[in-house]
Design a protein around this motif. Structure first.
Motif, PDB file in Angstrom:
ATOM      1  N   MET A   1      27.698  39.030  55.051  1.00 17.26           N
ATOM      2  CA  MET A   1      27.588  40.456  54.636  1.00 17.26           C
ATOM      3  C   MET A   1      26.375  40.747  53.900  1.00 17.26           C
ATOM      4  SD  MET A   1      29.081  43.584  54.924  1.00 17.26           S
ATOM      5  CE  MET A   1      30.771  42.942  55.623  1.00 17.26           C
ATOM      6  N   SER A   2      25.341  41.554  54.716  1.00 12.58           N
ATOM      7  CA  SER A   2      24.442  42.254  53.852  1.00 12.58           C
ATOM      8  C   SER A   2      24.629  43.293  53.018  1.00 12.58           C
ATOM      9  CB  SER A   2      23.266  42.519  54.894  1.00 12.58           C
ATOM     10  OG  SER A   2      22.273  42.922  54.122  1.00 12.58           O
ATOM     11  N   ARG A   3      24.525  43.436  51.547  1.00  7.75           N
ATOM     12  CA  ARG A   3      24.831  44.564  50.902  1.00  7.75           C
ATOM     13  C   ARG A   3      23.585  45.319  50.163  1.00  7.75           C
ATOM     14  NH1 ARG A   3      28.540  40.653  49.870  1.00  7.75           N
ATOM     15  NH2 ARG A   3      27.360  39.700  48.181  1.00  7.75           N
ATOM     16  N   ASP A 156      43.021  52.178  46.690  1.00  5.81           N
ATOM     17  CA  ASP A 156      43.274  51.645  47.844  1.00  5.81           C
ATOM     18  C   ASP A 156      42.145  51.197  48.580  1.00  5.81           C
ATOM     19  OD1 ASP A 156      42.228  53.940  48.811  1.00  5.81           O
ATOM     20  OD2 ASP A 156      44.098  54.923  50.120  1.00  5.81           O
ATOM     21  N   THR A 157      42.056  50.475  49.508  1.00  3.18           N
ATOM     22  CA  THR A 157      40.921  49.934  50.222  1.00  3.18           C
ATOM     23  C   THR A 157      39.827  51.021  50.701  1.00  3.18           C
ATOM     24  OG1 THR A 157      42.355  48.304  51.406  1.00  3.18           O
ATOM     25  CG2 THR A 157      40.049  48.549  52.131  1.00  3.18           C
ATOM     26  N   ASP A 158      40.481  52.115  50.989  1.00  2.00           N
ATOM     27  CA  ASP A 158      39.321  53.331  51.206  1.00  2.00           C
ATOM     28  C   ASP A 158      38.562  53.523  49.964  1.00  2.00           C
ATOM     29  OD1 ASP A 158      39.916  53.461  54.153  1.00  2.00           O
ATOM     30  OD2 ASP A 158      41.313  55.164  53.729  1.00  2.00           O
ATOM     31  N   GLY A 159      39.400  53.783  48.827  1.00  2.00           N
ATOM     32  CA  GLY A 159      38.634  54.097  47.656  1.00  2.00           C
ATOM     33  C   GLY A 159      37.829  52.871  47.062  1.00  2.00           C
ATOM     34  N   LEU A 160      38.422  51.892  47.314  1.00  2.00           N
ATOM     35  CA  LEU A 160      37.579  50.654  46.875  1.00  2.00           C
ATOM     36  C   LEU A 160      35.888  50.808  47.511  1.00  2.00           C
ATOM     37  CD1 LEU A 160      37.200  47.830  45.302  1.00  2.00           C
ATOM     38  CD2 LEU A 160      37.743  46.862  47.439  1.00  2.00           C
ATOM     39  N   ARG A 192      34.350  38.747  42.961  1.00  2.00           N
ATOM     40  CA  ARG A 192      34.587  38.934  44.334  1.00  2.00           C
ATOM     41  C   ARG A 192      35.981  38.251  44.958  1.00  2.00           C
ATOM     42  NH1 ARG A 192      30.968  41.874  46.803  1.00  2.00           N
ATOM     43  NH2 ARG A 192      29.064  40.699  45.889  1.00  2.00           N
ATOM     44  N   SER A 193      36.107  37.225  44.253  1.00  2.00           N
ATOM     45  CA  SER A 193      37.397  36.247  44.698  1.00  2.00           C
ATOM     46  C   SER A 193      38.363  37.279  44.231  1.00  2.00           C
ATOM     47  CB  SER A 193      37.375  35.045  44.046  1.00  2.00           C
ATOM     48  OG  SER A 193      36.243  34.324  44.328  1.00  2.00           O
ATOM     49  N   GLY A 200      41.460  41.883  50.609  1.00  2.00           N
ATOM     50  CA  GLY A 200      41.118  41.248  51.702  1.00  2.00           C
ATOM     51  C   GLY A 200      39.617  40.993  51.788  1.00  2.00           C
ATOM     52  N   GLU A 201      39.019  39.914  52.407  1.00  2.00           N
ATOM     53  CA  GLU A 201      37.727  39.585  52.592  1.00  2.00           C
ATOM     54  C   GLU A 201      36.654  40.612  52.974  1.00  2.00           C
ATOM     55  OE1 GLU A 201      34.898  35.896  54.065  1.00  2.00           O
ATOM     56  OE2 GLU A 201      36.853  36.137  54.697  1.00  2.00           O
ATOM     57  N   ALA A 202      37.089  41.493  53.942  1.00  2.00           N
ATOM     58  CA  ALA A 202      36.193  42.308  54.795  1.00  2.00           C
ATOM     59  C   ALA A 202      35.840  43.617  53.730  1.00  2.00           C
ATOM     60  CB  ALA A 202      36.708  43.127  55.832  1.00  2.00           C
ATOM     61  N   ALA A 203      36.913  43.916  52.984  1.00  2.00           N
ATOM     62  CA  ALA A 203      36.534  45.019  51.778  1.00  2.00           C
ATOM     63  C   ALA A 203      35.738  44.636  50.700  1.00  2.00           C
ATOM     64  CB  ALA A 203      37.997  45.731  51.355  1.00  2.00           C
TER      65      ALA A 203
END
Length: 255
Positions: A1-3, A156-160, A192-193, A200-203
């Motif tokens: 994943m490129s950030r 939630d994930t969207d907020g993250l 990150r862990s 979840g890993e993707a988020a």
């Protein structure tokens, strides 16, 4: 994943509005509109409007150092997200160690601010980190876990996806001391862990995690070369346009 790398300047209680305008103009003149690095400047509240005007039309974004989690009301000395948005602030620093230490901000209050910022379309830069005593007692990862998960409670994930995390070892802020790249990476990897376990890993892979402990041009390349260090929350080095722009260059080179 490129950030995309992220360099944010926390000016703290420095720079008058006119000084802030000059500094912001110098930074904006260097940062190209197609910037490979996200650049944010966070002046004091009184300088926000002047700085906002100085960076208008540039790729530099505006951040605030704090707010109160209410829309308006009898909260003397405070400012609201609505006020920040009116001067085009996009980010707000929350949970900084100085707010926790000097103003008694708890994990639950920081969490209230994080959730309120997301509800009001401001991107929080959530700060977490241990004191020297906590590090010497081998409590670093425990403290980071408590502050991270406490600050993100109810998000939630969207907020993250709109949250930036900044790891700031308190013992390295303004002291000239810096965690070694390996020390910093250990904590960033742990963060990150923890995010992976919760979201979840993707988020988790999309979240930028900044280092906030006396990053400067001389140590930035080594720090930014670490797998999970995605930029810096810069204090002292952000008060000089030359050093701050050198940090932006270091992040661009690392990209």
């Amino acid at each position: 994943m490129s950030r995309k790398y992220f360099i944010a300047g926390n000016w703290k209680m420095n720079k008058t509005p006119e000084e802030g305008k000059k500094l912001a103009s110098e930074i904006a003149s260097v940062v190209s509109k197609d910037a490979a690095v996200d650049v944010v400047v966070c002046p004091s509240f009184i300088a926000l409007d002047r700085v906002s005007q100085a960076i208008e039309g540039s790729a530099v974004k505006l951040g605030a150092q704090n707010f109160y989690p209410k829309t308006n009301g009898a909260y003397t000395g405070e400012s609201s997200p609505e006020m920040l948005r009116e001067v085009f602030a996009k980010y707000v620093i929350l949970g900084h160690s100085e707010r926790r230490e000097y103003f008694g901000e708890s994990d639950s209050f920081v969490n209230e601010k994080v959730r309120f910022s997301l509800e009001n379309l401001l991107n929080p830069i959530l700060c977490i980190g241990e004191t020297l005593e906590e590090r010497e007692a081998n409590e670093t990862l425990e403290v980071v876990k408590r502050q991270l998960l406490g600050g993100l409670e109810g998000v939630d994930t969207d907020g993250l996806s709109n949250v930036v995390v900044a790891y700031e070892p308190v013992w390295a802020i303004g002291t000239g001391k810096t965690a070694t790249p390996e020390m910093a990476q250990e904590v960033h990897g742990s963060i990150r862990s923890l995010l992976t376990e919760k979201y979840g890993e993707a988020a988790a892979e999309k979240v930028r995690i900044l280092y906030g402990g006396s990053m400067k041009p001389s140590n930035a390349p080594e720090l930014l070369a670490q797998t999970d260090i995605d930029g810096g929350l810069i204090g002292g080095a952000s008060l000089d346009s030359k050093s701050f722009c050198e940090l932006i260059d270091a992040a661009r080179t690392a990209s």
